[in-house]
Design a protein around this motif. Structure first.
Motif, PDB file in Angstrom:
ATOM      1  N   LEU A   1      43.909  46.774  46.538  1.00 39.97           N
ATOM      2  CA  LEU A   1      45.761  46.839  47.563  1.00 39.97           C
ATOM      3  C   LEU A   1      46.601  47.008  45.900  1.00 39.97           C
ATOM      4  O   LEU A   1      45.951  45.894  44.856  1.00 39.97           O
ATOM      5  CB  LEU A   1      46.160  44.922  48.140  1.00 39.97           C
ATOM      6  N   GLU A   2      47.714  48.021  45.793  1.00 44.41           N
ATOM      7  CA  GLU A   2      48.491  48.428  44.607  1.00 44.41           C
ATOM      8  C   GLU A   2      49.418  46.928  44.839  1.00 44.41           C
ATOM      9  O   GLU A   2      49.713  46.545  45.705  1.00 44.41           O
ATOM     10  CB  GLU A   2      48.901  49.867  45.038  1.00 44.41           C
TER      11      GLU A   2
ATOM     12  N   LEU B   1      45.058  44.754  43.261  1.00 42.86           N
ATOM     13  CA  LEU B   1      44.448  43.592  43.743  1.00 42.86           C
ATOM     14  C   LEU B   1      42.618  43.843  43.855  1.00 42.86           C
ATOM     15  O   LEU B   1      42.815  45.447  44.777  1.00 42.86           O
ATOM     16  CB  LEU B   1      44.816  42.534  44.969  1.00 42.86           C
ATOM     17  N   ARG B   2      42.297  44.093  43.846  1.00 42.07           N
ATOM     18  CA  ARG B   2      40.375  44.416  44.208  1.00 42.07           C
ATOM     19  C   ARG B   2      39.543  43.807  43.957  1.00 42.07           C
ATOM     20  O   ARG B   2      39.689  42.585  43.780  1.00 42.07           O
ATOM     21  CB  ARG B   2      40.172  45.911  42.774  1.00 42.07           C
TER      22      ARG B   2
ATOM     23  N   ALA C   1      40.368  39.708  42.415  1.00 40.23           N
ATOM     24  CA  ALA C   1      40.999  39.822  40.707  1.00 40.23           C
ATOM     25  C   ALA C   1      42.310  40.916  40.956  1.00 40.23           C
ATOM     26  O   ALA C   1      42.350  41.168  41.592  1.00 40.23           O
ATOM     27  CB  ALA C   1      40.324  41.228  40.210  1.00 40.23           C
ATOM     28  N   ILE C   2      42.974  40.116  40.181  1.00 44.77           N
ATOM     29  CA  ILE C   2      44.571  41.065  39.672  1.00 44.77           C
ATOM     30  C   ILE C   2      44.063  41.523  38.058  1.00 44.77           C
ATOM     31  O   ILE C   2      44.100  40.776  37.462  1.00 44.77           O
ATOM     32  CB  ILE C   2      45.419  39.620  39.257  1.00 44.77           C
ATOM     33  N   VAL C   3      44.079  42.648  38.133  1.00 40.47           N
ATOM     34  CA  VAL C   3      43.449  43.677  38.063  1.00 40.47           C
ATOM     35  C   VAL C   3      44.990  44.531  37.102  1.00 40.47           C
ATOM     36  O   VAL C   3      45.745  45.095  37.644  1.00 40.47           O
ATOM     37  CB  VAL C   3      42.612  44.160  37.834  1.00 40.47           C
ATOM     38  N   ASP C   4      44.967  44.764  35.863  1.00 40.74           N
ATOM     39  CA  ASP C   4      46.061  45.811  34.912  1.00 40.74           C
ATOM     40  C   ASP C   4      45.534  47.364  35.544  1.00 40.74           C
ATOM     41  O   ASP C   4      44.266  47.512  35.711  1.00 40.74           O
ATOM     42  CB  ASP C   4      46.269  45.647  33.840  1.00 40.74           C
ATOM     43  N   VAL C   5      45.828  48.411  34.127  1.00 44.78           N
ATOM     44  CA  VAL C   5      45.268  50.145  34.755  1.00 44.78           C
ATOM     45  C   VAL C   5      44.303  50.365  34.162  1.00 44.78           C
ATOM     46  O   VAL C   5      43.413  50.993  34.480  1.00 44.78           O
ATOM     47  CB  VAL C   5      46.636  50.752  33.961  1.00 44.78           C
ATOM     48  N   ALA C   6      43.925  49.118  33.153  1.00 43.17           N
ATOM     49  CA  ALA C   6      42.686  49.583  32.396  1.00 43.17           C
ATOM     50  C   ALA C   6      41.195  48.896  32.972  1.00 43.17           C
ATOM     51  O   ALA C   6      40.496  48.270  32.843  1.00 43.17           O
ATOM     52  CB  ALA C   6      41.983  48.840  31.284  1.00 43.17           C
ATOM     53  N   ASP C   7      41.874  47.936  34.138  1.00 43.02           N
ATOM     54  CA  ASP C   7      40.626  47.338  35.225  1.00 43.02           C
ATOM     55  C   ASP C   7      40.715  46.056  34.355  1.00 43.02           C
ATOM     56  O   ASP C   7      39.115  45.091  34.680  1.00 43.02           O
ATOM     57  CB  ASP C   7      39.393  48.043  35.456  1.00 43.02           C
TER      58      ASP C   7
ATOM     59  N   ARG D   1      54.182  39.175  41.545  1.00 45.84           N
ATOM     60  CA  ARG D   1      53.621  40.829  41.936  1.00 45.84           C
ATOM     61  C   ARG D   1      52.537  40.392  42.746  1.00 45.84           C
ATOM     62  O   ARG D   1      52.804  41.353  43.409  1.00 45.84           O
ATOM     63  CB  ARG D   1      53.794  41.571  40.761  1.00 45.84           C
ATOM     64  N   ALA D   2      51.509  40.010  42.385  1.00 50.34           N
ATOM     65  CA  ALA D   2      50.736  39.686  42.778  1.00 50.34           C
ATOM     66  C   ALA D   2      50.421  38.722  44.662  1.00 50.34           C
ATOM     67  O   ALA D   2      50.069  39.702  45.665  1.00 50.34           O
ATOM     68  CB  ALA D   2      49.136  38.983  42.900  1.00 50.34           C
TER      69      ALA D   2
END
Length: 190
Positions: A20-21, A28-29, A82-88, A124-125
């Motif tokens: 999810l973006e 979210l992945r 997992a909430i991740v940033d653009v660098a995963d 945001r998540a």
């Protein structure tokens, strides 16, 4: 004994857990075994431990925690991303506990690693998860419980548009004993 109504969400509705973006370049992945170090860091954080009932002491325990959520997704009883940033890089966790397909309801959970706090990550998540839960997943109600002493969680709930419905006396147990809890909730707009 026959049911008078069918489950609100049919069994088998949860297929592959989606990515999810999230606003601001986050996502979210599903959890991956390689996230074990981030999980250990989270469960080793005194602030996260304060509001949880378990700790994780090894990479093996962290990998088992990750695998447990994959199984719970398959069983349609819980979900965790997992909430991740653009660098995963893992920043936190957001999820659904106690999923009831019959009632189309679940409880919200979240935590954010200390390095990512104060930037609106949890809010945001939570917005992204809520949109998915009420939209794609077909949920009817999402509850969010937290200790009345957990002021940060209360702020997240309010900023994510989860209004306070009630205060539940001595309904949550932490390492320091029983806590009163706030119940925030949202229902599907549809």
């Amino acid at each position: 004994m026959p049911l008078l109504v069918d489950p609100a969400i049919p069994s088998g509705s949860f297929q592959a857990q989606p990515r999810l973006e999230v606003e601001g370049g986050l996502a979210l992945r599903p959890w991956q075994p390689g996230d074990a170090a981030a999980v250990r860091t989270a469960f080793g954080c005194p602030e996260i431990q304060r509001w949880h009932i378990r700790r994780i002491d090894s990479d093996d325990e962290a990998v088992a925690w990750i695998a447990d959520f994959a199984q719970r997704w398959s069983d349609e009883t819980a979900a965790s991303w997992a909430i991740v940033d653009v660098a995963d890089v893992v920043l936190g966790q957001v999820g659904l506990r106690g999923i009831s397909l019959f009632e189309a309801s679940a409880d919200i959970s979240y935590w954010v690693l200390p390095s990512a706090r104060g930037a609106g990550v949890a809010v945001r998540a939570l917005h992204a998860l809520t949109d998915w839960a009420f939209g794609t997943a077909g949920m009817n109600r999402l509850d969010l419980h937290h200790s009345t002493r957990n002021l940060a969680s209360c702020r997240v709930a309010a900023k994510a548009s989860y209004p306070l419905e009630a205060t539940l006396s001595r309904s949550m147990r932490h390492t320091d004993g029983w806590h009163d809890a706030h119940l925030h909730a949202r229902t599907s707009p549809g």
